[in-house]
Design a protein around this motif. Sequence first.
Motif, PDB file in Angstrom:
ATOM      1  N   VAL A   5       0.860  -1.188   0.000  1.00 22.13           N
ATOM      2  CA  VAL A   5       0.000   0.000   0.000  1.00 22.13           C
ATOM      3  C   VAL A   5       0.894   1.235   0.000  1.00 22.13           C
ATOM      4  N   LYS A   6       0.613   2.159  -0.923  1.00 18.96           N
ATOM      5  CA  LYS A   6       1.377   3.404  -1.003  1.00 18.96           C
ATOM      6  C   LYS A   6       0.624   4.582  -0.406  1.00 18.96           C
ATOM      7  N   ASP A   7      -0.702   4.600  -0.550  1.00 22.90           N
ATOM      8  CA  ASP A   7      -1.478   5.734  -0.059  1.00 22.90           C
ATOM      9  C   ASP A   7      -2.902   5.277   0.213  1.00 22.90           C
ATOM     10  N   VAL A   8      -3.560   5.970   1.121  1.00 24.28           N
ATOM     11  CA  VAL A   8      -4.956   5.672   1.446  1.00 24.28           C
ATOM     12  C   VAL A   8      -5.669   6.985   1.734  1.00 24.28           C
ATOM     13  N   ALA A   9      -6.931   7.045   1.346  1.00 23.68           N
ATOM     14  CA  ALA A   9      -7.759   8.215   1.630  1.00 23.68           C
ATOM     15  C   ALA A   9      -9.136   7.752   2.077  1.00 23.68           C
ATOM     16  N   LEU A  16     -12.731   3.417   1.519  1.00 23.81           N
ATOM     17  CA  LEU A  16     -11.333   3.818   1.407  1.00 23.81           C
ATOM     18  C   LEU A  16     -10.906   3.770  -0.051  1.00 23.81           C
ATOM     19  N   SER A  17     -10.117   4.734  -0.465  1.00 28.48           N
ATOM     20  CA  SER A  17      -9.438   4.685  -1.751  1.00 28.48           C
ATOM     21  C   SER A  17      -8.006   4.286  -1.428  1.00 28.48           C
ATOM     22  N   VAL A  18      -7.583   3.139  -1.955  1.00 27.11           N
ATOM     23  CA  VAL A  18      -6.267   2.585  -1.626  1.00 27.11           C
ATOM     24  C   VAL A  18      -5.426   2.496  -2.891  1.00 27.11           C
ATOM     25  N   GLN A  19      -4.257   3.145  -2.856  1.00 28.62           N
ATOM     26  CA  GLN A  19      -3.334   3.075  -3.979  1.00 28.62           C
ATOM     27  C   GLN A  19      -2.211   2.115  -3.613  1.00 28.62           C
ATOM     28  N   PHE A  20      -1.943   1.191  -4.537  1.00 31.31           N
ATOM     29  CA  PHE A  20      -0.906   0.194  -4.331  1.00 31.31           C
ATOM     30  C   PHE A  20       0.347   0.555  -5.125  1.00 31.31           C
ATOM     31  N   MET A  89       4.043   4.312 -11.771  1.00 31.22           N
ATOM     32  CA  MET A  89       4.755   4.052 -10.523  1.00 31.22           C
ATOM     33  C   MET A  89       6.101   4.746 -10.534  1.00 31.22           C
ATOM     34  N   SER A  90       6.605   4.994  -9.361  1.00 33.02           N
ATOM     35  CA  SER A  90       7.917   5.611  -9.247  1.00 33.02           C
ATOM     36  C   SER A  90       8.994   4.600  -9.616  1.00 33.02           C
ATOM     37  N   PHE A  91      10.161   5.099  -9.984  1.00 33.23           N
ATOM     38  CA  PHE A  91      11.293   4.209 -10.238  1.00 33.23           C
ATOM     39  C   PHE A  91      11.602   3.390  -8.984  1.00 33.23           C
ATOM     40  N   ALA A  92      11.457   4.004  -7.812  1.00 36.86           N
ATOM     41  CA  ALA A  92      11.736   3.285  -6.566  1.00 36.86           C
ATOM     42  C   ALA A  92      10.801   2.086  -6.417  1.00 36.86           C
ATOM     43  N   ASP A  93       9.502   2.286  -6.670  1.00 40.63           N
ATOM     44  CA  ASP A  93       8.544   1.176  -6.561  1.00 40.63           C
ATOM     45  C   ASP A  93       8.797   0.124  -7.637  1.00 40.63           C
ATOM     46  N   ALA A  94       9.052   0.571  -8.868  1.00 42.87           N
ATOM     47  CA  ALA A  94       9.323  -0.375  -9.957  1.00 42.87           C
ATOM     48  C   ALA A  94      10.586  -1.173  -9.648  1.00 42.87           C
ATOM     49  N   SER A  95      11.611  -0.502  -9.125  1.00 42.41           N
ATOM     50  CA  SER A  95      12.856  -1.192  -8.772  1.00 42.41           C
ATOM     51  C   SER A  95      12.608  -2.279  -7.742  1.00 42.41           C
ATOM     52  N   GLU A  96      11.811  -1.941  -6.738  1.00 37.11           N
ATOM     53  CA  GLU A  96      11.505  -2.908  -5.684  1.00 37.11           C
ATOM     54  C   GLU A  96      10.703  -4.088  -6.232  1.00 37.11           C
ATOM     55  N   LEU A  97       9.689  -3.806  -7.047  1.00 31.61           N
ATOM     56  CA  LEU A  97       8.841  -4.868  -7.588  1.00 31.61           C
ATOM     57  C   LEU A  97       9.595  -5.796  -8.540  1.00 31.61           C
TER      58      LEU A  97
END
Length: 144
Positions: A5-9, A16-20, A89-97
């Motif tokens: 999970v990256k963000d929630v509102a 809830l709106s949940v961004q992964f 997605m960010s490079f950081a998230d893509a790198s991790e995935l």
Amino acid sequence: MFHKVKDVAALPDMRLSVQFANGTTKLYDVAPLLKRFDAFRALGEGRTFEDVVVDPGGYGVSWNDDVDLSCDELWEHGEEIRTEFDGLMSFADASELWGLSESTLRKAVSYGKIVPGVDARKFGKQWIVTRQAMFREYGEPVGA
């Protein structure tokens, strides 16, 4: 696979709106949990529901020490929705995935493997890449 999970509102009607991290957004309805579990009833009081935060590491969301939801629950029972930001997605998230270094992705941009302005774009100091480009160039994420 771990769906970070990256963000929630908090939204109206106990949703809830949940961004992964993989660029997917899902809506999750918390209202049924208020009827089933005593701990969740506190979310219906005052503004408590709006105090939702992402847990450290992206393993879920929580309101306090007694009320939380795991990333698996949110992923499996959330309803995927379409947004203008889907698949980014960010490079950081893509790198991790994908198990790559961010420098590998920056080199892929400089060599034209990931096309700047089409597959990726820099916003300030942050690079954003499309999920489609990552699948095209690197296949399935690690552990998928």
